[in-house]
Design an enzyme around this catalytic site. Structure first.
Site, mmCIF file in Angstrom:
data_model
loop_
_atom_site.group_PDB
_atom_site.id
_atom_site.type_symbol
_atom_site.label_atom_id
_atom_site.label_comp_id
_atom_site.label_asym_id
_atom_site.label_seq_id
_atom_site.Cartn_x
_atom_site.Cartn_y
_atom_site.Cartn_z
ATOM 1 N N CYS A 16 -4.605 0.597 0.267
ATOM 2 C CA CYS A 16 -5.582 -0.425 1.096
ATOM 3 C C CYS A 16 -7.169 -0.041 0.493
ATOM 4 C CB CYS A 16 -5.535 -0.165 2.359
ATOM 5 S SG CYS A 16 -4.053 -0.888 3.118
ATOM 6 N N CYS A 47 1.023 -1.215 -0.075
ATOM 7 C CA CYS A 47 -0.022 0.129 0.033
ATOM 8 C C CYS A 47 0.834 1.221 -0.019
ATOM 9 C CB CYS A 47 -0.889 -0.003 1.212
ATOM 10 S SG CYS A 47 -1.797 1.657 1.590
ATOM 11 N N CYS A 73 0.450 2.938 3.717
ATOM 12 C CA CYS A 73 0.799 2.345 4.896
ATOM 13 C C CYS A 73 1.654 1.454 4.866
ATOM 14 C CB CYS A 73 -0.662 2.137 5.604
ATOM 15 S SG CYS A 73 -1.282 0.553 5.035
#
Lengths: 235, 258, 293
Positions: C266, C241, C244
């Site tokens: 995500c 992602c 993150c």
């Protein structure tokens, strides 16, 4: 039963329902038998019922009464009353038939038409085709015709395919309906030789031959069919 | 041929209200035997076929089928699950209109493979190979395996339907006018193909047809129906060469000669 | 007069809730079996999750905490509307935190965070019948389920492989539940199929237009159909992602500009935010801040 075929008191008539139920008697009280290695020729004028007798023996015509006895797998079978599948088994194993005309199947080659009766009895296809080639060669059918379906063949060519198909097996009884009718002299002689060979193998043959020369050559005795004519009885 | 019948049919009748579909039909069918049911439209031959194939429940009568294990089962007493299992493994049904027997929106390969998947085959490669072999057997080019039957001619569709039915090596196949909607030359090819497959695989077949030439070529035995009743039956050669009943004589004499 | 006084708690009347609960109980008792129910008109159009809303309304209690997601996000129109609906008609607590929710209503996704025994996942289902596309007759498909005749499901997968060289179905990927019924997980990406297997949470499926409810009880086997030589596989993503840095999660593609710039983030927004709060950083995060300044 060492006598391969016994015909006992067989009668046959046609009822023509489309012609007001007109009843046409064909033959009555037909009785004769065939011995091993014997060739019996049906005699008498045309229309007297010779072909009808062959068709009754082969099961194409039903009979009104009487028995047609053959031995199959150590059992005596009455073809006059046997179930269809028994008739078919008998045809496969015991009773061969060379009809006057070949019933062609679309797309099946002459070679396969001839080999089929052997394959139906469990002979490997390769062996059966080899045997078929031998027979077609012997009957002088041009080799370039072998892979073609016989529908477009001439009468004589079709007849030779038909003969090869009938002679390829070792059936104990062989019915022949004018097998030489459309053949030339050379090929007639070959068929006569083939019939002689069958007799030597102990095959019982019953045939119709209009050609006098052939008849003389193969017949052990002539069975006069006019003696079974119901019209004569009535007269 | 085995000495025990595959199918025992006893007194099968089907009434639609007071109208007769078929009446009091009894016969035995042996393994490897091809039975033709002939008659004109409305004679009850398709009703009978549907009763035998359990697509229709008869009003009365009993049909026993010899399972692969050798035991006889009454078809009309079987559960739906057993009957449907039988229909997609040990039996085949070839419809007159191929669209009724095919999935028109899935590929030829999947049409043939469906029965294999239905009996638990879970190997894509094997299913595809088998499907491809069967397409070849029914004379469909193997590069058509991913085409949908919508893109096939009538004759190809019918051959595909046959492959789809035979892939699980059934012992009994029902055919309803299998050459019905086809051109004559296409018919001949199909008949020859069916004839070869039937004898190679030792199939028992019950084929409904109004075409006596089809019956002559394919069948060992014939039943002639009229008004829901079997009026004449016997060896195919015998019924066609020496018809006994008035109606059969009319049928046989009505064949067009070429 | 309070806003609630106009409605029964959670909008549906109690008789209707009982009827739906009976269907739910039956569905739990026969995992994967589609139970017919008398679906009601809801104050939203079909296709907006009327089946899921009816299921949620029937199991919702005053102390439940509700989370609603569309795709993986809590902040899309559909999720916001349904959440607002239940706040208004049931006055229940709502959350975007997966771990805090007792009931999660979803369209498409199963949260990345493993669900627990105290949670219920409610799916909104458009077409519950997995056999529908190959066999349009409902009478026939019901019989096929009854007799466990599922050959057709593999026909569909066969077609996929024949056409694409692999099983190309990426969502609504059929599963077999408890070794018996084949079930359509609905538009869920097949990435989430493994999460259904042996899940501690109860999974309920509601199809409003089609009037069917089905269920997967906790700790039930859910197996994705496949071939021996083409086994079931989930999608994998090349990069983590962008926000993150999470790997092995389901990512959405986000287009950044009209020059082909894009990033993968995500799909589960709560999961992504939680990770960022914990200090995880993806490669794009700094860049975006800079671009915004």
């Amino acid at each position: 039963m060492t006598t391969p075929l016994i015909v006992s008191d067989v009668s046959k008539s046609f009822t023509m329902h489309l012609r007001g139920g007109l009843r046409l008697p064909v033959v009555a009280n037909v009785r004769f038998s065939l011995a091993r290695g014997e060739c019996v020729v049906l005699g008498g004028p045309s229309g007297i019922g010779k072909s009808s007798i062959l068709k009754m023996l082969y099961g194409n015509y039903a009979v009104d009464s009487g028995q047609i006895l053959v031995r199959h797998c150590d059992q005596i079978i009455d073809l006059a009353s046997a179930e269809p599948r028994v008739v078919l088994q008998t045809r496969r194993d015991v009773l061969g038939y060379v009809s006057q005309f070949l019933r062609t199947v679309p797309r099946v080659s002459a070679l396969d038409v001839v080999a089929e009766p052997l394959i139906a009895r469990g002979t490997p296809a390769g062996d059966a085709r080899e045997r078929a080639e031998e027979l077609l060669a012997r009957l002088n059918l041009p080799k370039d015709l072998w892979q073609l379906p016989p529908a477009t063949f001439s009468g004589g060519e079709q007849q030779r395919v038909n003969i090869a198909r009938g002679f390829i097996t070792d059936h104990r009884i062989l019915l022949l309906d004018e097998p030489t009718a459309s053949l030339d002299a050379a090929n007639r002689a070959i068929v006569v030789d083939m019939i002689q060979a069958k007799k030597e193998q102990g095959v019982a043959l019953l045939g119709i031959f209009h050609d006098e020369e052939v008849r003389e050559a193969v017949a052990d005795r002539i069975l006069d069919v006019s003696q079974f004519s119901p019209r004569k009885v009535a007269a | 041929m085995s000495d025990q019948p595959l199918l025992n049919v006893r007194g099968v009748s089907k009434f639609y209200g007071s109208r007769v579909g078929c009446m009091d039909v009894s016969f035995d069918l042996w393994p490897g035997e091809v039975l033709a049911i002939v008659g004109e439209s409305g004679s009850g031959k398709t009703t009978l076929l549907n009763c035998l194939a359990t697509r229709l429940m008869p009003t009365t009568g009993c049909v026993q089928y010899r399972m692969r294990g050798g035991n006889l089962r009454d078809l009309y007493q079987m559960s739906d699950a057993e009957r449907r299992f039988l229909m997609r493994t040990d039996w085949g049904f070839v419809h007159q209109n191929p669209a009724d027997g095919l999935r028109m929106t899935v590929s030829a390969g999947a049409n043939v493979g469906e029965r294999l998947m239905a009996v638990g085959n879970r190997h894509y490669g094997n299913i595809r190979t088998t499907a491809s072999d069967w397409l070849e057997r029914v004379e469909i080019a193997q590069d058509r395996i991913d085409d949908q039957p919508r893109a096939f001619s009538g004759g190809m569709r019918q051959r595909l339907q046959i492959a789809r039915n035979l892939v699980t090596s059934p012992r009994l196949v029902f055919m309803d006018e299998p050459t019905g909607g086809l051109d004559v030359s296409v018919q001949a090819r199909l008949l020859d193909l069916v004839r070869g497959l039937v004898s190679d695989l030792g199939l028992a077949v019950i084929v409904v047809t109004h075409d006596l030439a089809v019956a002559r070529l394919l069948s060992h035995r014939m039943m002639v129906m009229k008004g829901g009743k079997v009026i004449e039956q016997g060896l195919t050669d015998r019924v066609l060469d020496d018809p006994r009943e008035p109606y059969t004589q009319l049928l046989v004499s009505s064949i067009l000669q070429v | 007069m309070t806003a609630l006084a106009d409605y029964n708690f959670a909008y549906l009347d109690e008789q209707t809730k009982r009827m739906i609960r009976r269907a739910i109980l039956k569905a739990i008792a026969i995992p994967g079996y589609q139970v017919p129910f008398a679906s009601r008109e809801m104050p939203m159009p079909y296709g907006w999750g009327t089946g899921g809303v009816q299921v949620t309304a029937s199991i919702l209690g005053p102390h439940d905490v509700l989370k609603v997601i569309d795709q993986g996000a809590d902040d899309t129109t559909n999720a916001v509307s349904i959440r607002a609906f239940f706040q208004k008609v049931a006055n229940v607590a709502v959350t975007t935190k997966t771990s805090e929710a007792t009931i999660i209503q979803t369209r498409h996704r199963i949260p990345e965070e493993t669900l627990g025994v105290n949670q219920v996942l409610v799916y909104q289902v458009p077409i519950p019948e997995p056999l529908r596309f190959l066999e349009p007759r409902e009478t026939e498909t019901r019989q096929m389920h009854a007799l466990e005749e599922y050959g057709l499901m593999h026909v569909k997968l066969y077609e996929d492989i024949a056409r694409h060289g692999r099983i190309a179905t990426t969502y609504a990927y059929p599963v077999k539940v408890a070794g018996r019924y084949v079930m359509d997980p609905s538009p869920t990406p097949k990435f989430d199929n493994p999460k259904m297997n042996q899940s501690a949470a109860l999974q309920l499926f509601g199809a409003g237009r089609e009037k069917r409810i089905y269920a997967v009880p906790p700790y039930t086997d859910v197996v994705s159909l496949d071939f021996e030589d083409h086994p079931f596989e989930v999608q994998t993503f090349e990069k983590p992602c962008a926000l993150c840095g999470a790997r092995h999660v389901y990512l959405d593609e986000v287009v950044l500009d009209d020059k082909g710039g894009r990033m993968f983030v995500c799909s589960d927004t709560d999961f992504c935010e939680t990770r960022r709060e914990e200090g995880h950083r993806g490669e794009m995060l700094g860049d975006i801040k800079e671009a915004a300044e």
